[in-house]
Structure formats: C-alpha cells, structure tokens
Design a protein around this motif. Sequence first.
Motif, PDB file in Angstrom:
ATOM      1  N   ASP A 133       0.863  -1.180   0.000  1.00  0.00           N
ATOM      2  CA  ASP A 133       0.000   0.000   0.000  1.00  0.00           C
ATOM      3  C   ASP A 133       0.903   1.235   0.000  1.00  0.00           C
ATOM      4  N   ASP A 159       0.187   4.277  -0.768  1.00  0.00           N
ATOM      5  CA  ASP A 159      -0.445   5.498  -0.247  1.00  0.00           C
ATOM      6  C   ASP A 159      -0.214   5.648   1.255  1.00  0.00           C
ATOM      7  N   LYS A 160      -0.309   4.552   1.963  1.00  0.00           N
ATOM      8  CA  LYS A 160      -0.143   4.587   3.416  1.00  0.00           C
ATOM      9  C   LYS A 160       1.265   4.168   3.848  1.00  0.00           C
ATOM     10  N   ASN A 161       2.121   3.845   2.879  1.00  0.00           N
ATOM     11  CA  ASN A 161       3.473   3.369   3.167  1.00  0.00           C
ATOM     12  C   ASN A 161       3.471   2.141   4.073  1.00  0.00           C
ATOM     13  N   ILE A 162       2.671   1.155   3.688  1.00  0.00           N
ATOM     14  CA  ILE A 162       2.572  -0.086   4.455  1.00  0.00           C
ATOM     15  C   ILE A 162       2.868  -1.266   3.540  1.00  0.00           C
ATOM     16  N   HIS A 174       5.339  -0.569   8.606  1.00  0.00           N
ATOM     17  CA  HIS A 174       5.099   0.842   8.322  1.00  0.00           C
ATOM     18  C   HIS A 174       6.448   1.472   7.952  1.00  0.00           C
TER      19      HIS A 174
END
Length: 153
Positions: A111, A113-116, A137
């Motif tokens: 992900d 966008d969320k840096n996950i 994260h």
Amino acid sequence: MLLRIFILLFIIIIIVFIAKWGLGKLSFFKSRKKHLYVISGLIGVLSFTIYALSLSYFITKMPQDNFDKTVWINNISERHKMIDDLLKSNYLIGKNFGEIREVFGEPKELDSDKNIIIYELIGQTALDFKITTLKLHIKDSIVQKFTYDTVIE
C-alpha cells in the motif's frame, strides 16, 4: 481418532480399578464400599482431566526458535518456529525495503499510499495453523514500526 478415545477410556478404567483395588486394601474402606467407589471414580475423573489438559497444551503449543535470517531464507519448513521471536525482537526496525524483501520475498500487499508493506506469515501447531499478518510501516524506504494480527485457523 476414535481409536485414541477408546484407548483413553481404557486407560481411565484401568486407573479406576487400580485405585479401587489400592483403596480397598485400606481398613477404612472395608466397611464403606460406597466411599470406595466414589473416591476411585473421582481419581479416574481427575486422571482424565489432567491427561486432557496436558494433551491439549502440548498439541496447541507452538514450537519456538530464535530468529535466524539464514534458516528463514533457506529452510521454509522451519519458519513457523521463529515467528514469535521475530515479532518480539526489533529485527525489522531500521531495515530498508530491499533487506526486508531479501528475507521475506515479495509482499502479499503493498500500500504505497499509506506506506505499508503487508506479509503473511504462517505458523503451525500439531492441529491448526496460526496465520500472522505482518504490517510494516515504512518511511523513506525504512521500516519505522510494525504491527501484526494473528488468527488461528
């Protein structure tokens, strides 16, 4: 499975008869046959309970080893033993995405966008599987923290 139940019941019956025989030797129980049957039955039930609890503990216990990067990469069948140690340690903190990918391979989900980064780690006990979803994260391609959820199936 049915055979194990019959064996267990057979063992309990033997324990009850041994208890009855041993207690019957005591002079206290010579005139109190009802007490003898009750106490020998309680010994059988207690033996069964102890056996069942210890069996369930050993069946559901996850084997554990310390996390070892070389073993993790080269021996997939041993990974489940290292999951708990990996999650308790800070091994992942400060690693860059390349180092993480080298050890864990391609992530299950990324992900951006969320840096996950999400990985799925599978552990096993004697009877079931423990699936751990590991969420890394990242910030500037470096793992800052991680969270995980565990489900037993």
